[in-house]
Each structure stands twice: as C-alpha cells, then as structure tokens.
Scaffold this motif. Structure first.
Motif, PDB file in Angstrom:
ATOM      1  N   UNK A 107      35.023  48.786  40.210  1.00 10.80           N
ATOM      2  CA  UNK A 107      35.304  48.564  41.633  1.00 10.80           C
ATOM      3  C   UNK A 107      36.526  49.346  42.098  1.00 10.80           C
ATOM      4  N   UNK A 108      37.425  49.652  41.168  1.00 14.00           N
ATOM      5  CA  UNK A 108      38.632  50.380  41.581  1.00 14.00           C
ATOM      6  C   UNK A 108      38.431  51.891  41.594  1.00 14.00           C
ATOM      7  N   UNK A 157      46.787  47.576  39.460  1.00 12.01           N
ATOM      8  CA  UNK A 157      45.973  46.956  40.490  1.00 12.01           C
ATOM      9  C   UNK A 157      45.085  45.864  39.870  1.00 12.01           C
ATOM     10  N   UNK A 158      45.150  44.635  40.406  1.00 13.44           N
ATOM     11  CA  UNK A 158      44.333  43.576  39.821  1.00 13.44           C
ATOM     12  C   UNK A 158      43.029  43.348  40.601  1.00 13.44           C
ATOM     13  N   UNK A 159      42.675  44.258  41.518  1.00 22.80           N
ATOM     14  CA  UNK A 159      41.411  44.110  42.243  1.00 22.80           C
ATOM     15  C   UNK A 159      40.258  43.968  41.244  1.00 22.80           C
ATOM     16  N   UNK A 160      39.434  42.941  41.451  1.00 24.90           N
ATOM     17  CA  UNK A 160      38.273  42.767  40.581  1.00 24.90           C
ATOM     18  C   UNK A 160      38.529  41.794  39.451  1.00 24.90           C
ATOM     19  N   UNK A 161      39.771  41.278  39.339  1.00 26.24           N
ATOM     20  CA  UNK A 161      40.067  40.358  38.245  1.00 26.24           C
ATOM     21  C   UNK A 161      39.287  39.039  38.427  1.00 26.24           C
ATOM     22  N   UNK A 182      34.372  45.829  34.847  1.00 28.78           N
ATOM     23  CA  UNK A 182      34.124  45.552  36.269  1.00 28.78           C
ATOM     24  C   UNK A 182      35.289  46.052  37.132  1.00 28.78           C
ATOM     25  N   UNK A 183      36.519  45.757  36.686  1.00 26.15           N
ATOM     26  CA  UNK A 183      37.703  46.181  37.454  1.00 26.15           C
ATOM     27  C   UNK A 183      37.753  47.708  37.579  1.00 26.15           C
ATOM     28  N   UNK A 224      26.437  27.823  38.705  1.00 28.98           N
ATOM     29  CA  UNK A 224      27.774  28.400  38.856  1.00 28.98           C
ATOM     30  C   UNK A 224      27.744  29.932  38.803  1.00 28.98           C
ATOM     31  N   UNK A 225      26.832  30.470  37.999  1.00 34.63           N
ATOM     32  CA  UNK A 225      26.702  31.935  37.961  1.00 34.63           C
ATOM     33  C   UNK A 225      26.279  32.426  39.348  1.00 34.63           C
ATOM     34  N   UNK A 258      36.347  38.721  38.609  1.00 34.74           N
ATOM     35  CA  UNK A 258      35.112  38.763  37.826  1.00 34.74           C
ATOM     36  C   UNK A 258      35.239  37.954  36.536  1.00 34.74           C
ATOM     37  N   UNK A 259      36.476  37.668  36.108  1.00 34.71           N
ATOM     38  CA  UNK A 259      36.677  36.846  34.907  1.00 34.71           C
ATOM     39  C   UNK A 259      35.950  35.510  35.038  1.00 34.71           C
ATOM     40  N   UNK A 260      35.929  34.963  36.264  1.00 33.94           N
ATOM     41  CA  UNK A 260      35.250  33.684  36.479  1.00 33.94           C
ATOM     42  C   UNK A 260      33.738  33.827  36.307  1.00 33.94           C
ATOM     43  N   UNK A 261      33.168  34.874  36.927  1.00 31.49           N
ATOM     44  CA  UNK A 261      31.739  35.125  36.757  1.00 31.49           C
ATOM     45  C   UNK A 261      31.427  35.306  35.272  1.00 31.49           C
ATOM     46  N   UNK A 319      29.113  32.275  41.852  1.00 29.42           N
ATOM     47  CA  UNK A 319      30.057  33.395  41.749  1.00 29.42           C
ATOM     48  C   UNK A 319      29.521  34.647  42.430  1.00 29.42           C
ATOM     49  N   UNK A 375      34.232  38.064  27.774  1.00 27.78           N
ATOM     50  CA  UNK A 375      34.841  37.902  29.099  1.00 27.78           C
ATOM     51  C   UNK A 375      35.808  39.045  29.378  1.00 27.78           C
ATOM     52  N   UNK A 415      35.190  42.024  32.175  1.00 30.78           N
ATOM     53  CA  UNK A 415      36.094  41.998  33.327  1.00 30.78           C
ATOM     54  C   UNK A 415      36.810  43.332  33.486  1.00 30.78           C
TER      55      UNK A 415
END
Lengths: 231, 109
Positions: free
Chosen positions: B105-106, A158-162, B101-102, B54-55, A164-167, B58, B94, B98
């Motif tokens: 949320x999952x 599942x790539x949900x939340x990917x 975070x994933x 930009x932060x 966040x890489x931008x943030x 997002x 990064x 990430x």
C-alpha cells in the motif's frame, strides 16, 4: 501464592511470553497509529485484557462507534469465554475470594489453554499455580502493549497499512481452526452469512444482522452438526 | 475533552462486557445446575463462524470495483494463509503478511 508455585508455573508460560509480547506490541503500535498513547494501550490491556477484542476496540475507538454496537461486538467476539468458563467450573471450584476473581477475570484464550492442560507438581498448591500462570501471562501482555505504544511514537518509518495486522490475526486464527477440524460448516456459515449481510446492509450496518443470521443458521443446522465431534 | 470521555466510556463498556462473558458461567453454573444443550452446542459451533465473520468485518471497507480492487488485501491474506499452512507459526504468518501489505500500500498501489 508461594515462590515455589511461581517457579513451577513460569516455564509453561514461556510460549505465551513470546506470543503476548509480540501481539501486544502490535496492539500498542496500532493504537498509537490512531492517536492513542501507550497509556491507553497499558490501561486497556490491564482492564479489558482480551486479545482479539482489543484489536477490534482500536477500530471501535478510531471510528467513533456507538456504545451499543461496542456492547454487541464485545458480546459476540467474547462469547467463547462462556464456554471456557463452563469447562473451568470444576477446576476452579475449590478456589476462593480475590484469587478466584482474578482467575476468572484473566481467562484469555492462551491462559485457558495453559491452565486447562496444566498438571501442577504434587508439592505445589494448584490454585497458586493457576494464579501465577494467569498473572504472568497478563504481565507479558501489558508489557508488550506499553512497549508497542512507546515504539509507535518513535518509529522512524511510515506505519500506513499496519491495520492489516488485525485482518492477519483473524485470518490466521481462522486458518488454524480450519486445519484442526474436519467439519467446516460453521466456518463457511460465518463467511457466507457475513458476506450476504455485507452486500445487503452495507459496511456500516451489516455486523448485527450478520451476528443474528449466524446464530439462526447454526441453530437451523443443529440437528446435523450436534453429533459432530470436532466442531 | 469530550473525545477523551467518549473513548474512556468505550473502554469501560468493552471491559464490563468482557468481564460479563467471563463471569457468567461461574455465576450461573457455579452450583450444580447444568447448562442447556443449545448453549453447549452454540459454544462449540460459534467460534469458527465468528472468526469468519471477523475476517469479513476487517475487509468491509475494501472496494472491489475501484482501484486497487482489493489486490493488497487479497495478497496479504493469501500470504498469511500460505505461511500458516507451511510453518504453523502465528507470529510469522501475521508479521510477514502485515509487512508485505504495508509495502504494497505504501510503495506499489
């Protein structure tokens, strides 16, 4: 554009190879997660070729942003290019034609930092050295993007939340700038004005007022900040 | 199909404006003309401010008053900052934040 210049330029690009392949893959995966195939990733990396802007472009594409807001967003995010260009005027002055066009087209943050600091060996044509450095970097970026797009199609999880890489990318650049500077007023102005505008105008309309507000605030503070060495 | 053209137009616009920002200095100041002082000043002061903007950009859709109250975002950002101060390795900061975070949320929120 001799082989000799390519050989001389390659070692210097190795750190960018690592960074661009991974960040490019992140871009490809992110774009794929919004329903745009690796072809889109490859084409965007060939034509736009600006890292943080491409991450924002994923957002603009998937949210169906208006063209005018895309123009403004690109302008502010890439405004720093103006100053890369200004500091490369002298170095690129002797270069002509298509080679010069490409050198200017491909002036990303990483390429700028390499060519800016580079001292090409005496027996190598500097223009050819800069050209290969620039071209190699873009090859890494395009390859990473396509790889990411392809990988995104077959990822077994599942790539949900990917997103966040931008943030994370912007947070890390922000942190890096913070750590390498003594004066934090511009950084705080950026955060402060943006938060204020977000509260006043809401998430869909705050970005343009924020841009205008930041420029105005910085001009207001000009007398105080202009003498600071490491802004 | 119109979706395709809309996307293609957006990519074209972003490409054109990006090229504009890269070519303008060479078009304007390729000769002997010096850039105005205000331009040079903004060039030094803007990058940090824009990164801050930009932060916030997002995070614009994070809802603090509704669960999960931006907790995953806050955790991810803190981790990115701490990792970066500690190791100064962009990719680690990064990638690590990430992935965490994933997972949050999952699996958690």
């Amino acid at each position: 554009m001799t082989k000799q210049a390519l050989k001389a330029a390659f070692p210097g690009t190795l750190p960018v190879l690592a960074g661009y392949v991974v960040l490019g893959m992140g871009f490809g995966i992110l774009l794929q997660s919004k329903g745009y195939s690796f072809l889109w990733a490859g084409i965007m990396s060939l034509t736009i070729y600006a890292g943080s802007m491409q991450y924002v472009a994923v957002d603009l594409l998937s949210s169906g942003a208006a063209l005018l807001s895309a123009v403004l967003m690109t302008l502010v995010i890439n405004a720093r290019h103006l100053f890369y260009g200004l500091s490369m005027l002298e170095k690129y002055r002797g270069v002509r034609g298509a080679k010069k066009f490409y050198l200017i087209f491909s002036l990303t943050d990483e390429t700028y930092s390499l060519v800016c600091a580079a001292r090409p060996p005496r027996d190598v044509d500097p223009a050819a050295f800069y050209f290969w450095t620039s071209l190699l970097n873009q090859c890494y970026w395009v390859a990473g993007s396509i790889l990411g797009g392809l990988l995104g199609q077959v990822l077994p999880f599942d790539t949900t939340g990917v997103d966040f890489a931008m943030t994370a990318l912007f947070v890390v650049i922000f942190t890096d700038q913070w750590l390498t500077r003594k004066n934090h007023v511009p950084a705080l102005v950026g955060i402060g004005v943006s938060v204020l505008c977000l509260l006043l105008f809401g998430p869909d309309r705050f970005i343009i007022p924020a841009m205008v507000g930041i420029a105005a605030a910085l001009m207001f503070l000009r007398r105080r900040l202009e003498g600071v060495e490491d802004l | 199909m119109s979706e395709f053209f809309r996307s293609a137009a957006l990519v074209a616009v972003v490409t054109a404006v990006t090229m504009l920002t890269r070519f303008l200095p060479f078009l304007f100041f390729g000769g002997k003309r010096q850039p105005p002082k205000a331009v040079l000043y903004l060039g030094r002061a803007l990058p940090c401010a824009i990164m801050g903007m930009l932060v916030i950009y997002c995070l614009r859709n994070v809802t603090l008053l509704v669960p999960p109250h931006g907790i995953p975002e806050l955790a991810g950002i803190l981790l990115a900052v701490v990792l970066h101060i500690w190791k100064r390795n962009t990719l680690l900061s990064i990638g690590g934040s990430t992935v965490v975070y994933m997972l949050l949320v999952q699996l958690v929120f």
